[in-house]
Design a protein around this motif. Structure first.
Motif, mmCIF file in Angstrom:
data_model
loop_
_atom_site.group_PDB
_atom_site.id
_atom_site.type_symbol
_atom_site.label_atom_id
_atom_site.label_comp_id
_atom_site.label_asym_id
_atom_site.label_seq_id
_atom_site.Cartn_x
_atom_site.Cartn_y
_atom_site.Cartn_z
ATOM 1 N N ALA A 13 -3.253 -3.923 5.206
ATOM 2 C CA ALA A 13 -2.610 -3.780 3.902
ATOM 3 C C ALA A 13 -3.609 -3.253 2.871
ATOM 4 O O ALA A 13 -3.289 -2.383 2.051
ATOM 5 N N THR A 14 -4.833 -3.773 2.917
ATOM 6 C CA THR A 14 -5.877 -3.325 1.996
ATOM 7 C C THR A 14 -6.191 -1.851 2.213
ATOM 8 O O THR A 14 -6.338 -1.075 1.256
ATOM 9 N N GLU A 15 -6.289 -1.451 3.483
ATOM 10 C CA GLU A 15 -6.605 -0.063 3.792
ATOM 11 C C GLU A 15 -5.510 0.887 3.312
ATOM 12 O O GLU A 15 -5.794 1.985 2.792
ATOM 13 N N ILE A 16 -4.258 0.486 3.453
ATOM 14 C CA ILE A 16 -3.156 1.330 2.986
ATOM 15 C C ILE A 16 -3.224 1.522 1.477
ATOM 16 O O ILE A 16 -3.086 2.641 0.961
ATOM 17 N N VAL A 17 -3.440 0.449 0.730
ATOM 18 C CA VAL A 17 -3.500 0.562 -0.732
ATOM 19 C C VAL A 17 -4.697 1.411 -1.147
ATOM 20 O O VAL A 17 -4.606 2.234 -2.070
ATOM 21 N N ARG A 18 -5.805 1.253 -0.440
ATOM 22 C CA ARG A 18 -7.008 2.030 -0.781
ATOM 23 C C ARG A 18 -6.823 3.520 -0.498
ATOM 24 O O ARG A 18 -7.132 4.363 -1.337
ATOM 25 N N TRP A 72 5.654 -0.612 -2.066
ATOM 26 C CA TRP A 72 6.739 -0.997 -1.147
ATOM 27 C C TRP A 72 7.479 0.210 -0.593
ATOM 28 O O TRP A 72 8.253 0.085 0.346
ATOM 29 N N THR A 73 7.223 1.405 -1.163
ATOM 30 C CA THR A 73 7.871 2.610 -0.628
ATOM 31 C C THR A 73 7.229 3.051 0.679
ATOM 32 O O THR A 73 7.790 3.881 1.388
ATOM 33 N N ASP A 74 6.047 2.524 0.985
ATOM 34 C CA ASP A 74 5.395 2.853 2.250
ATOM 35 C C ASP A 74 5.924 1.930 3.343
ATOM 36 O O ASP A 74 5.734 0.709 3.265
ATOM 37 N N PRO A 75 6.593 2.478 4.365
ATOM 38 C CA PRO A 75 7.231 1.612 5.378
ATOM 39 C C PRO A 75 6.249 0.705 6.115
ATOM 40 O O PRO A 75 6.559 -0.461 6.376
ATOM 41 N N LYS A 102 -3.870 5.313 0.556
ATOM 42 C CA LYS A 102 -2.637 5.996 0.171
ATOM 43 C C LYS A 102 -2.339 5.923 -1.318
ATOM 44 O O LYS A 102 -1.632 6.786 -1.855
ATOM 45 N N PHE A 103 -2.861 4.894 -1.988
ATOM 46 C CA PHE A 103 -2.554 4.723 -3.400
ATOM 47 C C PHE A 103 -3.794 4.784 -4.293
ATOM 48 O O PHE A 103 -3.691 4.682 -5.509
#
Length: 200
Positions: free
Chosen positions: A141-146, A43-46, A148-149
């Protein structure tokens, strides 16, 4: 499964509506808490946060055996079954309670089968199988988690889910507090789901 969670599941089919609300609240709390712990950094990723809105819709998925499923459904006014893709071998209905408490009650079409709900029940018994977060774009959303995290999704591509949704899943480590879900795994299954109207 803890005795408190077992009692709460039984209270979901109590004839007393107040008992059912209290049970749903307890089950929701036991599912939501480890999910929030597992995903709190996301949730810290805008951009990620913007895909879920200021107050994300969260549904706790409760896996139960077929007999329990029928009792819960009958006690809560026989809500309609949600259409589930055949390859998932599941039956499902939704329950909604005050204070945005929502549950997906799931069971396996073939209790001895190899579907995800059947496997969960065989390994853990009745309990919180997954926690579902509604978003506007599952792919992004999936791409961001993959990226960035560093957490890979369960499926390489978004797939059809229940009720015409699009979904993907993440099996994420969660701090080992008593949550009532998959007690010996140390992980929580998170689902991102996108409703059909989000694509209109």
């Amino acid at each position: 499964m803890s005795s408190l969670l077992s009692a709460a599941i039984a209270d979901l089919y109590s004839p007393d509506a107040v008992m059912r609300v209290a049970a749903a609240t307890e089950i929701y709390r036991r599912g939501r808490a480890p999910a929030d712990r597992a995903a709190y950094k996301w949730w810290t990723d805008p951009e990620f946060s913007s895909l879920f809105g200021g107050n994300p819709a969260v549904i706790v998925g409760l896996a139960v055996r077929r007999g329990t499923f029928a009792k819960i459904r009958e006690a809560n006014g026989a809500p309609p079954l949600v259409q589930v893709p055949p390859d998932q071998d599941a039956e499902e209905f939704e329950l909604h309670f005050p204070d945005s408490i929502s549950l997906d009650v799931l069971t396996s079409g073939q209790p001895d089968g190899s579907g995800p709900v059947a496997r969960y029940l065989a390994k853990f018994g009745e309990g919180v199988q997954q926690v579902e977060f509604r978003c506007t774009d599952v792919d992004r959303a999936t791409e961001i988690v993959r990226t960035k995290f560093g957490i890979a999704p369960v499926y390489p591509r978004t797939r059809p889910g229940a009720g015409g949704t699009r979904v993907n899943f993440f099996l994420v480590p969660s701090p080992s507090l008593d949550s009532g879900s998959a007690p010996d795994s140390g992980k929580v299954l998170l689902e991102f789901f996108e409703s059909p109207r989000a694509r209109e």
